[in-house]
Design an enzyme around this catalytic site. Structure first.
Site, PDB file in Angstrom:
ATOM      1  N   THR A 127       0.816  -1.217   0.000  1.00  0.00           N
ATOM      2  CA  THR A 127       0.000   0.000   0.000  1.00  0.00           C
ATOM      3  C   THR A 127       0.842   1.257   0.000  1.00  0.00           C
ATOM      4  OG1 THR A 127      -0.070  -0.107   2.393  1.00  0.00           O
ATOM      5  CG2 THR A 127      -1.903  -1.112   1.204  1.00  0.00           C
ATOM      6  N   LYS A 157       9.219  -6.279   4.545  1.00  0.00           N
ATOM      7  CA  LYS A 157       9.234  -4.967   5.182  1.00  0.00           C
ATOM      8  C   LYS A 157      10.193  -5.037   6.365  1.00  0.00           C
ATOM      9  CE  LYS A 157       6.685  -3.327   8.370  1.00  0.00           C
ATOM     10  NZ  LYS A 157       7.499  -3.705   9.540  1.00  0.00           N
ATOM     11  N   THR A 203       8.609  -6.394  12.998  1.00  0.00           N
ATOM     12  CA  THR A 203       9.854  -5.784  12.538  1.00  0.00           C
ATOM     13  C   THR A 203      10.152  -6.281  11.127  1.00  0.00           C
ATOM     14  OG1 THR A 203      11.001  -7.432  13.845  1.00  0.00           O
ATOM     15  CG2 THR A 203      10.779  -5.264  14.804  1.00  0.00           C
ATOM     16  N   GLU A 259      17.908   2.113   8.654  1.00  0.00           N
ATOM     17  CA  GLU A 259      17.674   3.458   9.188  1.00  0.00           C
ATOM     18  C   GLU A 259      18.912   4.332   9.017  1.00  0.00           C
ATOM     19  OE1 GLU A 259      14.595   1.663  12.505  1.00  0.00           O
ATOM     20  OE2 GLU A 259      16.693   1.977  12.994  1.00  0.00           O
ATOM     21  N   ASN A 289      17.112   6.855  16.179  1.00  0.00           N
ATOM     22  CA  ASN A 289      16.888   5.947  17.299  1.00  0.00           C
ATOM     23  C   ASN A 289      17.013   6.601  18.664  1.00  0.00           C
ATOM     24  OD1 ASN A 289      16.256   3.171  16.335  1.00  0.00           O
ATOM     25  ND2 ASN A 289      18.011   3.659  15.024  1.00  0.00           N
ATOM     26  N   THR A 337       9.440   5.655  23.418  1.00  0.00           N
ATOM     27  CA  THR A 337       8.378   4.673  23.667  1.00  0.00           C
ATOM     28  C   THR A 337       7.169   5.381  24.279  1.00  0.00           C
ATOM     29  OG1 THR A 337       9.724   4.195  25.614  1.00  0.00           O
ATOM     30  CG2 THR A 337       9.645   2.535  23.900  1.00  0.00           C
TER      31      THR A 337
END
Lengths: 267, 267
Positions: free
Chosen positions: A18, A44, A55, A139, A262, A267
């Site tokens: 998507t 992914k 993940t 990342e 990161n 959180t």
């Protein structure tokens, strides 16, 4: 290799996703006698994002007819050289998933013998193609690093060396900075715990020999640095001269953007 | 503990060093009957800087009379809990060095029995004090992270868990960002290879319980984040409830400045 078939599958696989962001899809088709088998895969994930989230997720679809045992064995063999040979920061996730769904829609009896081996080769190549896309999408990554270890006594030794180099923040920052820093690479091989004679170790980066039989050699450092900076993939080749085991492991470089991403995440 | 003696030795040890940048010195004095034993230590290094340079170097001096065997045994025991329990980025150096030089100038027969044990306690404490300064001085570090593992079945299990957490870029960036991210910490314990029951694991950060017997618990996240941000040391306590082995391991956080320093450095 059937170009049109693969293109059509790749397009179909892309259509399932998507979003175009970090799309990781691959497709293959293989003609076996009068049958054409098709494989499409998608993945992914680009790191251990958080243990309550999905993940790394990957699904490979095929219309090949496969027995349950052969499907599992084929996937396990393919994983060893692909999804188990990648890292971003080395932090293992709690819930990586790879599924192989085989419909048998191509018809005929379950694959066996040479036909099964041909399918397994395609599956392995497709998994490698897909797995490599993950550190490429890591990342903050500005480089994918391919760490090829040749001539190890055992596959486990080759894996330990490759994995230890892939986990070294000093190697990953050196590549981010375009530095052909042989010392950080060979010292990581040295503390990997693998069994090898350091006086037989040689190292090349992007085809340039930096280190030979345990000693640094003269090389064109500016040209090698330029080659790192100008290519998305940096290729590290370690030759051990201890045996015939070989492995290739892929990882990302470590950049300021990785840390920002990161450290800023909460959180 | 003899305040004046220690202060005087600390001052003398500092005097030996030619720079105040990253000075890492510690001193102790202990009275044993009519003798005063003095220990002074100094260390340099804050990471694997380059394999052709000295990296971590430390020297401990004492006037204690020691037999050769006791000197080596005392130092080996002290190292296990100090210099072998620190990391900056986890890249082992090729040439770390720690020396103990014992002159015997305090006089008398070589230490034995209780006197030797008292000396060993002081030596261990001094080595821990010195070793902790290294990750504190780590490249780009904004936090020292103390990882305390309690209740492991074996010391090796405790060490594996602590070391794996210390090596995780995701844990190190979380602390840099002031994020009490229990998931990154417990998942690192999980992939460490240590033998423990995840349903008996509990985790506290700076005295706040985040995770109890395998489950996250409600906690004051803003206050815990503030406590990380406002203190130089972040204390991670993992309680395994598997036995009585314990360890404390110290590392640095991972910051943008660490990456800048190591990506900008060129061989």
């Amino acid at each position: 290799m059937l170009g049109d078939e693969e293109a059509s599958f790749l397009s179909a696989a892309r259509g399932i996703l998507t979003t175009d962001k970090g799309v990781k899809v691959a497709a293959r088709a293989v003609r076996l006698g009068d049958r054409t088998l098709r494989l499409a895969g998608m993945a992914k994930g680009a790191g251990m994002i958080g243990p309550r989230m999905a993940t790394m997720l990957a699904v490979v679809l095929t219309d090949a007819p496969l027995s349950v045992v052969d499907a599992q064995d084929s996937l396990s063999a393919a994983v060893a050289d692909s999804f188990n040979c990648i890292s971003v920061e080395g932090h293992m996730s709690t819930n990586d998933t790879l599924l192989l769904l085989a419909s048998g829609a191509a018809g005929g009896a379950p694959l066996a013998g040479d036909a099964l081996r041909s399918f397994q080769t395609e599956l392995r190549e497709l998994c490698i193609e897909l797995a490599r896309m993950i550190p490429d999408d890591g990342e903050g990554a500005t480089h994918r690093i391919a760490i090829e270890v040749r001539g190890a006594a055992t596959r486990d030794d080759a894996y330990r060396i490759a994995r230890t180099i892939a986990d070294s923040a000093l190697v990953k920052t050196a590549i981010a900075g375009g530095d052909p820093n042989w010392g950080r690479i060979v010292s990581a091989a040295g503390y990997s715990g693998a069994d090898f004679d350091p006086n037989r170790l040689s190292l090349s980066i992007n085809g340039t020999r930096l280190y030979q039989l345990g000693q640094p050699v003269d090389f064109d450092a500016p040209a090698t640095s330029r080659s790192i900076r100008e290519n998305r993939e940096t290729h590290l080749l370690l030759e051990l001269d201890q045996g015939s085991a070989t492995i290739t492991f892929w990882t990302s470089d470590l950049t300021v953007d990785y840390v920002r991403f990161n450290a800023d995440y909460h959180t």
